[in-house]
Every structure is written in structure tokens, then in C-alpha cells.
Scaffold this motif. Sequence first.
Motif, PDB file in Angstrom:
ATOM      1  N   ARG A 370       0.870  -1.118   0.259  1.00 57.95           N
ATOM      2  CA  ARG A 370       0.074   0.643  -0.043  1.00 57.95           C
ATOM      3  C   ARG A 370       0.431   1.330  -0.005  1.00 57.95           C
ATOM      4  NH1 ARG A 370      -5.279  -0.674   1.430  1.00 57.95           N
ATOM      5  NH2 ARG A 370      -5.173   1.936   1.127  1.00 57.95           N
ATOM      6  N   LEU A 371       1.826   1.384  -0.075  1.00 57.79           N
ATOM      7  CA  LEU A 371       2.688   2.264   1.272  1.00 57.79           C
ATOM      8  C   LEU A 371       4.094   2.632  -0.101  1.00 57.79           C
ATOM      9  CD1 LEU A 371       3.753   3.101   4.542  1.00 57.79           C
ATOM     10  CD2 LEU A 371       2.151   4.100   3.607  1.00 57.79           C
ATOM     11  N   ASP A 372       4.056   1.032  -0.492  1.00 59.99           N
ATOM     12  CA  ASP A 372       5.183   0.940  -2.353  1.00 59.99           C
ATOM     13  C   ASP A 372       6.112   0.954  -1.081  1.00 59.99           C
ATOM     14  OD1 ASP A 372       6.762   0.193  -4.339  1.00 59.99           O
ATOM     15  OD2 ASP A 372       5.827   2.185  -5.550  1.00 59.99           O
ATOM     16  N   ALA A 373       6.707   0.906   0.234  1.00 58.69           N
ATOM     17  CA  ALA A 373       7.659   1.640   0.768  1.00 58.69           C
ATOM     18  C   ALA A 373       8.057  -0.004   1.277  1.00 58.69           C
ATOM     19  CB  ALA A 373       7.033   2.628   1.576  1.00 58.69           C
ATOM     20  N   ARG A 374       9.001  -0.011   0.956  1.00 61.25           N
ATOM     21  CA  ARG A 374       9.771  -2.092   2.232  1.00 61.25           C
ATOM     22  C   ARG A 374      10.542  -1.916   2.961  1.00 61.25           C
ATOM     23  NH1 ARG A 374       5.937  -5.018  -1.033  1.00 61.25           N
ATOM     24  NH2 ARG A 374       6.974  -5.637  -2.778  1.00 61.25           N
ATOM     25  N   ALA A 375      11.883  -0.739   2.902  1.00 61.91           N
ATOM     26  CA  ALA A 375      12.417  -0.107   4.056  1.00 61.91           C
ATOM     27  C   ALA A 375      11.516   0.666   4.701  1.00 61.91           C
ATOM     28  CB  ALA A 375      13.585   0.656   3.539  1.00 61.91           C
ATOM     29  N   ILE A 376      10.646   1.322   4.757  1.00 62.05           N
ATOM     30  CA  ILE A 376       9.598   1.972   6.001  1.00 62.05           C
ATOM     31  C   ILE A 376       8.953   1.004   6.966  1.00 62.05           C
ATOM     32  CG2 ILE A 376       7.845   3.337   6.243  1.00 62.05           C
ATOM     33  CD1 ILE A 376       8.411   5.540   4.106  1.00 62.05           C
ATOM     34  N   THR A 377       8.697   0.230   6.304  1.00 66.55           N
ATOM     35  CA  THR A 377       7.385  -1.253   7.140  1.00 66.55           C
ATOM     36  C   THR A 377       8.966  -1.562   7.510  1.00 66.55           C
ATOM     37  OG1 THR A 377       6.152  -1.306   4.990  1.00 66.55           O
ATOM     38  CG2 THR A 377       6.085  -2.793   6.512  1.00 66.55           C
ATOM     39  N   ALA A 378       9.753  -2.712   7.116  1.00 64.77           N
ATOM     40  CA  ALA A 378      10.218  -3.040   7.790  1.00 64.77           C
ATOM     41  C   ALA A 378      11.371  -2.706   9.139  1.00 64.77           C
ATOM     42  CB  ALA A 378      11.907  -3.627   7.176  1.00 64.77           C
ATOM     43  N   ALA A 379      11.290  -1.129   8.744  1.00 64.58           N
ATOM     44  CA  ALA A 379      12.446  -0.890  10.016  1.00 64.58           C
ATOM     45  C   ALA A 379      10.957  -0.658  11.368  1.00 64.58           C
ATOM     46  CB  ALA A 379      12.787   0.412   9.460  1.00 64.58           C
ATOM     47  N   THR A 380      10.122  -0.782  10.566  1.00 64.22           N
ATOM     48  CA  THR A 380       8.952   0.274  12.352  1.00 64.22           C
ATOM     49  C   THR A 380       8.741  -0.880  12.784  1.00 64.22           C
ATOM     50  OG1 THR A 380       8.179   2.055  10.045  1.00 64.22           O
ATOM     51  CG2 THR A 380       6.588   1.331  12.080  1.00 64.22           C
ATOM     52  N   PHE A 381       8.432  -2.297  12.168  1.00 63.65           N
ATOM     53  CA  PHE A 381       8.159  -3.245  12.803  1.00 63.65           C
ATOM     54  C   PHE A 381       9.460  -3.730  13.618  1.00 63.65           C
ATOM     55  CE2 PHE A 381       4.798  -3.812  10.284  1.00 63.65           C
ATOM     56  CZ  PHE A 381       3.941  -4.883  10.707  1.00 63.65           C
ATOM     57  N   MET A 382      11.260  -3.076  13.055  1.00 68.46           N
ATOM     58  CA  MET A 382      12.084  -3.758  14.168  1.00 68.46           C
ATOM     59  C   MET A 382      12.323  -2.270  14.998  1.00 68.46           C
ATOM     60  SD  MET A 382      13.209  -6.168  13.117  1.00 68.46           S
ATOM     61  CE  MET A 382      14.416  -6.723  13.538  1.00 68.46           C
ATOM     62  N   TYR A 383      11.728  -1.445  14.701  1.00 67.44           N
ATOM     63  CA  TYR A 383      11.745  -0.452  16.339  1.00 67.44           C
ATOM     64  C   TYR A 383      10.182  -1.077  16.935  1.00 67.44           C
ATOM     65  CZ  TYR A 383      14.919   2.428  14.090  1.00 67.44           C
ATOM     66  OH  TYR A 383      16.228   2.940  12.402  1.00 67.44           O
ATOM     67  N   CYS A 384       9.116  -0.946  16.747  1.00 67.50           N
ATOM     68  CA  CYS A 384       8.202  -1.714  17.023  1.00 67.50           C
ATOM     69  C   CYS A 384       8.529  -3.346  18.264  1.00 67.50           C
ATOM     70  CB  CYS A 384       7.075  -1.965  16.801  1.00 67.50           C
ATOM     71  SG  CYS A 384       6.192  -0.685  15.872  1.00 67.50           S
ATOM     72  N   ALA A 385       9.359  -4.202  17.567  1.00 66.57           N
ATOM     73  CA  ALA A 385       9.843  -5.443  18.532  1.00 66.57           C
ATOM     74  C   ALA A 385      10.843  -4.939  19.351  1.00 66.57           C
ATOM     75  CB  ALA A 385      10.820  -6.045  17.160  1.00 66.57           C
ATOM     76  N   ILE A 386      11.775  -3.798  19.633  1.00 67.12           N
ATOM     77  CA  ILE A 386      12.111  -3.616  20.884  1.00 67.12           C
ATOM     78  C   ILE A 386      11.404  -3.447  22.216  1.00 67.12           C
ATOM     79  CG2 ILE A 386      13.657  -2.450  22.269  1.00 67.12           C
ATOM     80  CD1 ILE A 386      14.289  -1.371  18.853  1.00 67.12           C
ATOM     81  N   PRO A 387       9.894  -2.747  22.331  1.00 69.59           N
ATOM     82  CA  PRO A 387       9.389  -2.743  23.329  1.00 69.59           C
ATOM     83  C   PRO A 387       8.527  -4.037  23.402  1.00 69.59           C
ATOM     84  CG  PRO A 387       8.300  -1.235  21.868  1.00 69.59           C
ATOM     85  CD  PRO A 387       9.763  -2.032  20.893  1.00 69.59           C
TER      86      PRO A 387
END
Length: 523
Positions: A370-387
Motif C-alpha cells: 500500500r505504501l510502496d515502501a519496503r524499507a519504511i515497513t521493515a524498519a518500523t516493525f523492527m523498532y516496534c519489536a524492541i518494546p
Amino acid sequence: MASLSELPALRNYSKPFGIRFLECIKKGKLSYKTHQAIALIVTFLAYTCYHATRKTTSIVKSALDPQSPDVGLRFPWRMTYLSSPAEKKRFSWVLGDGWAPFNGSDGSALLGELDVAFLSVYALGMYFSGHLGDRMNLRVFLTVGMVGTGLFTSLFGVGYSAKIHSFYYFLIVQMIAGLFQSTGWPSVVAVVGNWFGKKKRGLIMGIWNAHTSVGNIAGSLIASALLSYGWGWSFVVPGLLIAFVGLLVFLFLPVSPESVGADKEEDEVGSPRKIGEGVTEPLLGSDAEIKETAVGFIEAWKIPGVAPFAFCLFFAKLVAYTFLYWLPYYISHTAIEGKYLSSETAGNLSTFFDIGGVLGGILAGHISDRLDARAITAATFMYCAIPALYFYRTYGHISLVMNIALMFICGMFVNGPYALITTAVSADLGTHSSLRGNSKALATVTAIIDGTGSVGAAIGPILTGYISAKSWSAVFMMLMGAALVAGLLLTRLLVAEVVARISESRSQAGGSQPTSQDEELGV
């Protein structure tokens, strides 16, 4: 029609026997969509079996080393939650004092060494498998890998009935199994990439990538159920299963449209195989120039975006595989509501991490489409994994419901980017515009990205084997740090995607042109 039927011969392919049988029953050619469905189903089953055979080790660990210390404590956890004396006697017979040489004071370290040996050979083999996969018949290559995996997975279990207690026997068997396992991922991604263009690739591959979690769940349930008959069966049965599915792969897998003479659909414009006007233009045409342009290892590394995503996956897979190999062990060695779970219960409970991973993979794929943004999606998920990791370690012991909920959330954020990078991102980069339509980079690029990730996957479990003997909190600190680094490695690509999206929104009225950032990301 005659030229179309001759395509398999020109490409040194022939229609699989199963495809011919289905066409014989139908009394006509199978449609393009039918071939796509067969490719998805067969590769799904294939990699489900690959992961099911990997998962058995984490379940059996508690049987091999049932009294390993957790932060210096020993306890008779295997008797907890077993209601009847008969059950207690049965599990005592199954687990007992473990299995030499893994039941000693260094049992956790030895099990960690098995993991790192398997994953090191797997990671090294991945690079060679990708190179070979782009140059061989993937159907045969995948079949050999699956049958070999089944054989050596079963041989590990044979150690139980043959009463083998040599560490080197198990080490060598695991290393060879890792080599055969490395044939799987580059092959299945290349096949799916051959059949699907970039449109909705993230969502399709996100759903398809559920095979990873389904395999983990199936492996956990099968191995846990068979523990009562002796831990050896937890390896033998999955080994026989993957060998059987390997035969189905040989009989039914359509490697590419050209290999079965299927017509390309008009909406597959984004496919790297669309190099001419006619729908019957072969992927690997008779033109010698095309045949000689198989992408080399160094060339593939130079494709824009390959290196950042490969190193990101190094840390993402470190986190994912630490959970894959150690989560059941961690659960059984952590008091939940003041009680310790049995090995079988812990194995079954760990499947909620994989169920979360299924949702995470689908969400990551859909959002990135939907966003046509693989890097944005992957990075956001990784940051959310921390908490998510922090909360699981801190509050997971409060209650069983809390443990399951937080485990599910961890699985979603940890496996989401892992699934996205190893599927849609690998396929995108394997069909990058710089390749000028050359399809012979799919398996190589996939192998580079997942092979690099597998190095991290090897390091995570062995570090956990040593660190967990002192503190599980330190293990989770390591995992949170790895998730942070994984996100940071995508910063440059993330910024490029943001700039590209802003540029597109500003130029929509007058018609947009591809930006340099789009080219860099393979858009």
C-alpha cells in the motif's frame, strides 16, 4: 502452438509428470492461474516441511537436557502440570536424566554448538545454493535438497534407538542436514518470483510466507506429541515427511511459465520475463547473450539495496532464530504464575509466537504494498519489536494469558520484517531495473540476503546458549540491541523512500517521473 510446445525442450526442461497427469485428466492444457496456484501450494508445502524439521531440535532440547540451570537454579520442572502418577512416570521415562552428552553441566553450551554448526553450514551453503539454483533445474535441485534433509534429520533421531552418545555424531549429522537445508529458500523464492510480478507481491508473498510459521507450529506439535515415545521419533517422522513432500515437488512443481509452456498474462507487465511483445517470449531465450548473463556473486552484491537489506536481515534473523531454537526451552525454564511447564506444554505454547508471525508477515507485506515502501515497513516493525521484547521478558511470567499475548505480539513484530525481507524484498531486488530483464539473479540475490541473515541466525542461538546460563535478561538485552541495529541499517533506504513519496505527491498533478530514489530501491 508447435513452437510453444517445444519450449521445454529448448530450455532443457520437461513438464513434471504430475502436470502431465493433470492435463491428461483435464484433456487440455492447464491455465496460467492454475499453474500459479500449483506453484504456490507446492512451494508452500515444501518450505513448511523445511521449517518443521528445523523446529524439532528446539522441542527436543528439554528432553536431551531436562535439568539445565536457569540463572543457577535447578528444579524438577518436568513433573509440573502432569496430573496423574502414570503421566509422571511416563514423562520421567521419556526425559529422565536427559541424554548424554547433553545432560551434563555444559549441556546448554553443547546444544548451542549444535545450533551454530547447523546454521553456519546452512549460511555458507546458501551462497552456493543460490549460485547453483540460477543455473540448474530448480525442481530437481529442490527435490534433492528435501530428500537429503529428510535423510539426515532422521539419522539424528536414529541416535536414540541406536543408543549413540557421541557428540561428534550429532554434530556431523546436523552439519550435513544444514547443507541440504540451504537448498530450500533460494529455490522456492525463485520459483514464486518466476510466476508473480511486482504487483501485490508483498501481500501475496506475505500470505505465502506463512509457511515459515506453519512449519514451526507443525514441527512443534509433531515433536511434542512424539516425545512420549522417545525423542528420536521427533526427528524421524518429520524427516520422512519432508522426503515424501520432496517427491511431490519432483512430480508437480512448475518452475516457470516457460518450463511448462504456459501463456503469460497481460497484467504481468512488471515481471522480469516480459522482455518482448509476444506472450510466448521465453524467459531464457535462444539468444546466447541472454543465456550468458547469469549474475555473478559480486555483481549481485552491487545491486542497489542488496547490502543494506542483507545486513539488516543479519540482525533480524538473529532475533527470530534465537526464538526459534530457544523459546520452548526458555518457557519451560521460566516460572509462569509460580509454576514450571513440562517440555510438551512449553513446545505447544511456543506456537503462539509463530501464529503472531503469520499475522506479522501478512501485515508487513500488505502495508509495504500500500505504501510502496519496503524499507519504511521493515524498519518500523523492527523498532516496534524492541518494546515488545522488553514487555515479554518483564511481564510474561505474571500469567499464562499475559505470556501468550505478549509472545504473540513479539512474533508479529519480529517475524514481520523477517518475512518481508526474505520474500518480497528479495524478489524485488532480484528483478531490479539494473538487471535489464535478466531473471537469472533471483536465486543468487535471495541466497545473498538470506545467507547473510543466516550468519546472524547462527550467532544468536550460540550466544544464547552461553549467556542464558548466567541471565535470561541479558539475552533479551542482546535481542533488543539487535532489533535496534537492524532498523538503523535501513535508515538510508528509509529516507530515500520518504523523499520519493514526498516527490511523488508533489508531482502527481503534472505526472510523475521515476526518481533516483525509486531506482535505488528497485521500484
